[in-house]
Design a protein around this motif. Structure first.
Motif, PDB file in Angstrom:
ATOM      1  N   SER A  11       0.827  -1.204   0.000  1.00 45.82           N
ATOM      2  CA  SER A  11       0.000   0.000   0.000  1.00 45.82           C
ATOM      3  C   SER A  11       0.861   1.254   0.000  1.00 45.82           C
ATOM      4  O   SER A  11       0.513   2.259  -0.618  1.00 45.82           O
ATOM      5  N   GLY A  12       2.014   1.217   0.678  1.00 48.97           N
ATOM      6  CA  GLY A  12       2.928   2.349   0.669  1.00 48.97           C
ATOM      7  C   GLY A  12       3.512   2.584  -0.708  1.00 48.97           C
ATOM      8  O   GLY A  12       3.677   3.721  -1.148  1.00 48.97           O
ATOM      9  N   HIS A  13       3.823   1.489  -1.406  1.00 47.11           N
ATOM     10  CA  HIS A  13       4.345   1.598  -2.768  1.00 47.11           C
ATOM     11  C   HIS A  13       3.293   2.169  -3.705  1.00 47.11           C
ATOM     12  O   HIS A  13       3.594   3.045  -4.518  1.00 47.11           O
ATOM     13  N   LEU A  14       2.067   1.688  -3.590  1.00 46.24           N
ATOM     14  CA  LEU A  14       0.992   2.196  -4.435  1.00 46.24           C
ATOM     15  C   LEU A  14       0.705   3.666  -4.155  1.00 46.24           C
ATOM     16  O   LEU A  14       0.384   4.432  -5.060  1.00 46.24           O
ATOM     17  N   ARG A  15       0.824   4.061  -2.907  1.00 49.12           N
ATOM     18  CA  ARG A  15       0.608   5.465  -2.552  1.00 49.12           C
ATOM     19  C   ARG A  15       1.668   6.351  -3.197  1.00 49.12           C
ATOM     20  O   ARG A  15       1.354   7.407  -3.741  1.00 49.12           O
ATOM     21  N   ARG A  16       2.923   5.908  -3.163  1.00 49.24           N
ATOM     22  CA  ARG A  16       3.988   6.673  -3.812  1.00 49.24           C
ATOM     23  C   ARG A  16       3.759   6.791  -5.312  1.00 49.24           C
ATOM     24  O   ARG A  16       3.948   7.856  -5.894  1.00 49.24           O
ATOM     25  N   VAL A  17       3.379   5.699  -5.937  1.00 48.78           N
ATOM     26  CA  VAL A  17       3.110   5.719  -7.374  1.00 48.78           C
ATOM     27  C   VAL A  17       1.926   6.625  -7.676  1.00 48.78           C
ATOM     28  O   VAL A  17       1.943   7.391  -8.642  1.00 48.78           O
ATOM     29  N   GLY A  18       0.900   6.583  -6.841  1.00 54.51           N
ATOM     30  CA  GLY A  18      -0.271   7.427  -7.047  1.00 54.51           C
ATOM     31  C   GLY A  18       0.054   8.910  -6.918  1.00 54.51           C
ATOM     32  O   GLY A  18      -0.415   9.731  -7.717  1.00 54.51           O
ATOM     33  N   VAL A  19       0.864   9.263  -5.925  1.00 56.87           N
ATOM     34  CA  VAL A  19       1.249  10.669  -5.757  1.00 56.87           C
ATOM     35  C   VAL A  19       2.091  11.127  -6.935  1.00 56.87           C
ATOM     36  O   VAL A  19       1.897  12.229  -7.463  1.00 56.87           O
ATOM     37  N   ALA A  20       3.013  10.281  -7.389  1.00 53.22           N
ATOM     38  CA  ALA A  20       3.842  10.637  -8.546  1.00 53.22           C
ATOM     39  C   ALA A  20       2.983  10.807  -9.797  1.00 53.22           C
ATOM     40  O   ALA A  20       3.195  11.736 -10.588  1.00 53.22           O
ATOM     41  N   ALA A  21       2.000   9.940  -9.977  1.00 52.02           N
ATOM     42  CA  ALA A  21       1.114  10.058 -11.135  1.00 52.02           C
ATOM     43  C   ALA A  21       0.260  11.320 -11.051  1.00 52.02           C
ATOM     44  O   ALA A  21       0.043  11.998 -12.071  1.00 52.02           O
ATOM     45  N   LEU A  22      -0.221  11.657  -9.865  1.00 54.15           N
ATOM     46  CA  LEU A  22      -1.020  12.871  -9.697  1.00 54.15           C
ATOM     47  C   LEU A  22      -0.206  14.122 -10.013  1.00 54.15           C
ATOM     48  O   LEU A  22      -0.684  15.017 -10.713  1.00 54.15           O
ATOM     49  N   ILE A  23       1.023  14.165  -9.554  1.00 54.27           N
ATOM     50  CA  ILE A  23       1.861  15.324  -9.836  1.00 54.27           C
ATOM     51  C   ILE A  23       2.213  15.394 -11.318  1.00 54.27           C
ATOM     52  O   ILE A  23       2.198  16.470 -11.910  1.00 54.27           O
ATOM     53  N   ALA A  24       2.495  14.254 -11.940  1.00 50.38           N
ATOM     54  CA  ALA A  24       2.805  14.252 -13.373  1.00 50.38           C
ATOM     55  C   ALA A  24       1.599  14.712 -14.193  1.00 50.38           C
ATOM     56  O   ALA A  24       1.749  15.501 -15.140  1.00 50.38           O
ATOM     57  N   LEU A  25       0.407  14.258 -13.840  1.00 52.89           N
ATOM     58  CA  LEU A  25      -0.800  14.692 -14.534  1.00 52.89           C
ATOM     59  C   LEU A  25      -1.019  16.187 -14.338  1.00 52.89           C
ATOM     60  O   LEU A  25      -1.363  16.906 -15.284  1.00 52.89           O
ATOM     61  N   SER A  26      -0.781  16.657 -13.135  1.00 50.42           N
ATOM     62  CA  SER A  26      -0.958  18.083 -12.846  1.00 50.42           C
ATOM     63  C   SER A  26       0.028  18.933 -13.643  1.00 50.42           C
ATOM     64  O   SER A  26      -0.344  19.967 -14.197  1.00 50.42           O
ATOM     65  N   VAL A  27       1.273  18.495 -13.701  1.00 49.38           N
ATOM     66  CA  VAL A  27       2.271  19.243 -14.468  1.00 49.38           C
ATOM     67  C   VAL A  27       1.885  19.286 -15.945  1.00 49.38           C
ATOM     68  O   VAL A  27       1.974  20.328 -16.596  1.00 49.38           O
ATOM     69  N   GLY A  28       1.426  18.161 -16.483  1.00 49.90           N
ATOM     70  CA  GLY A  28       1.000  18.120 -17.877  1.00 49.90           C
ATOM     71  C   GLY A  28      -0.157  19.064 -18.153  1.00 49.90           C
ATOM     72  O   GLY A  28      -0.163  19.789 -19.168  1.00 49.90           O
ATOM     73  N   LEU A  29      -1.145  19.085 -17.274  1.00 47.93           N
ATOM     74  CA  LEU A  29      -2.285  19.979 -17.462  1.00 47.93           C
ATOM     75  C   LEU A  29      -1.879  21.446 -17.329  1.00 47.93           C
ATOM     76  O   LEU A  29      -2.375  22.297 -18.073  1.00 47.93           O
ATOM     77  N   VAL A  30      -0.984  21.738 -16.414  1.00 41.69           N
ATOM     78  CA  VAL A  30      -0.530  23.121 -16.256  1.00 41.69           C
ATOM     79  C   VAL A  30       0.245  23.572 -17.495  1.00 41.69           C
ATOM     80  O   VAL A  30       0.104  24.711 -17.937  1.00 41.69           O
ATOM     81  N   VAL A  31       1.037  22.687 -18.077  1.00 44.91           N
ATOM     82  CA  VAL A  31       1.757  23.028 -19.311  1.00 44.91           C
ATOM     83  C   VAL A  31       0.770  23.344 -20.431  1.00 44.91           C
ATOM     84  O   VAL A  31       0.947  24.309 -21.178  1.00 44.91           O
ATOM     85  N   ILE A  32      -0.292  22.575 -20.526  1.00 43.46           N
ATOM     86  CA  ILE A  32      -1.320  22.834 -21.544  1.00 43.46           C
ATOM     87  C   ILE A  32      -2.009  24.168 -21.271  1.00 43.46           C
ATOM     88  O   ILE A  32      -2.255  24.952 -22.192  1.00 43.46           O
ATOM     89  N   VAL A  33      -2.325  24.442 -20.019  1.00 41.30           N
ATOM     90  CA  VAL A  33      -2.982  25.709 -19.665  1.00 41.30           C
ATOM     91  C   VAL A  33      -2.078  26.883 -20.003  1.00 41.30           C
ATOM     92  O   VAL A  33      -2.537  27.893 -20.541  1.00 41.30           O
ATOM     93  N   VAL A  34      -0.795  26.759 -19.708  1.00 39.27           N
ATOM     94  CA  VAL A  34       0.133  27.850 -20.007  1.00 39.27           C
ATOM     95  C   VAL A  34       0.212  28.068 -21.524  1.00 39.27           C
ATOM     96  O   VAL A  34       0.259  29.198 -21.997  1.00 39.27           O
ATOM     97  N   GLY A  35       0.205  26.974 -22.278  1.00 39.62           N
ATOM     98  CA  GLY A  35       0.323  27.083 -23.728  1.00 39.62           C
ATOM     99  C   GLY A  35      -0.937  27.571 -24.425  1.00 39.62           C
ATOM    100  O   GLY A  35      -0.869  28.351 -25.377  1.00 39.62           O
ATOM    101  N   GLN A  36      -2.106  27.131 -23.965  1.00 44.74           N
ATOM    102  CA  GLN A  36      -3.350  27.430 -24.679  1.00 44.74           C
ATOM    103  C   GLN A  36      -4.349  28.247 -23.878  1.00 44.74           C
ATOM    104  O   GLN A  36      -5.350  28.670 -24.421  1.00 44.74           O
ATOM    105  N   GLY A  37      -4.139  28.419 -22.613  1.00 42.90           N
ATOM    106  CA  GLY A  37      -5.115  29.115 -21.777  1.00 42.90           C
ATOM    107  C   GLY A  37      -6.131  28.128 -21.212  1.00 42.90           C
ATOM    108  O   GLY A  37      -6.152  26.961 -21.568  1.00 42.90           O
ATOM    109  N   PHE A  38      -6.975  28.636 -20.326  1.00 42.94           N
ATOM    110  CA  PHE A  38      -7.974  27.783 -19.696  1.00 42.94           C
ATOM    111  C   PHE A  38      -9.045  27.372 -20.690  1.00 42.94           C
ATOM    112  O   PHE A  38      -9.373  28.117 -21.613  1.00 42.94           O
ATOM    113  N   SER A  39      -9.592  26.187 -20.484  1.00 41.32           N
ATOM    114  CA  SER A  39     -10.642  25.660 -21.360  1.00 41.32           C
ATOM    115  C   SER A  39     -11.969  26.360 -21.078  1.00 41.32           C
ATOM    116  O   SER A  39     -12.202  26.879 -19.988  1.00 41.32           O
ATOM    117  N   SER A  40     -12.844  26.348 -22.076  1.00 35.50           N
ATOM    118  CA  SER A  40     -14.174  26.934 -21.893  1.00 35.50           C
ATOM    119  C   SER A  40     -15.189  25.903 -21.415  1.00 35.50           C
ATOM    120  O   SER A  40     -16.286  26.258 -21.014  1.00 35.50           O
TER     121      SER A  40
END
Length: 85
Positions: A11-40
């Motif tokens: 469960s500790g390993h899965l938690r680490r993987v989940g946090v890493a995936a959440l941060i990676a997804l967040s970084v990807g979405l922020v890069v898209i927002v910076v490039g194109q602006g917020f979605s409508s």
């Protein structure tokens, strides 16, 4: 000499993987927002807002951790342990 780390449970390993995936997804979405602006589209905009909040919270926690380590004066404990002998 380093002390061995305690074994990480599944469960500790899965938690680490989940946090890493959440941060990676967040970084990807922020890069898209910076490039194109917020979605409508409402649901996508809400997801982008949450991603932005995760990144801001992670940056603030990293800054607080950095300041705490500097204030505590922790440098390199392995170097300090060998110099005392």
């Amino acid at each position: 000499m380093r002390s061995p780390r305690p074994p990480v449970s599944a469960s500790g390993h899965l938690r680490r993987v989940g946090v890493a995936a959440l941060i990676a997804l967040s970084v990807g979405l922020v890069v898209i927002v910076v490039g194109q602006g917020f979605s409508s589209v409402g649901a996508v905009r809400a997801l982008e807002d949450v991603a932005m909040g995760v990144i801001v919270a992670a940056a603030l926690m990293a800054l607080v951790a950095f300041v705490a380590v500097r204030l505590a004066g922790w440098r390199d404990p392995s170097r300090r342990a060998t110099s005392r002998r």
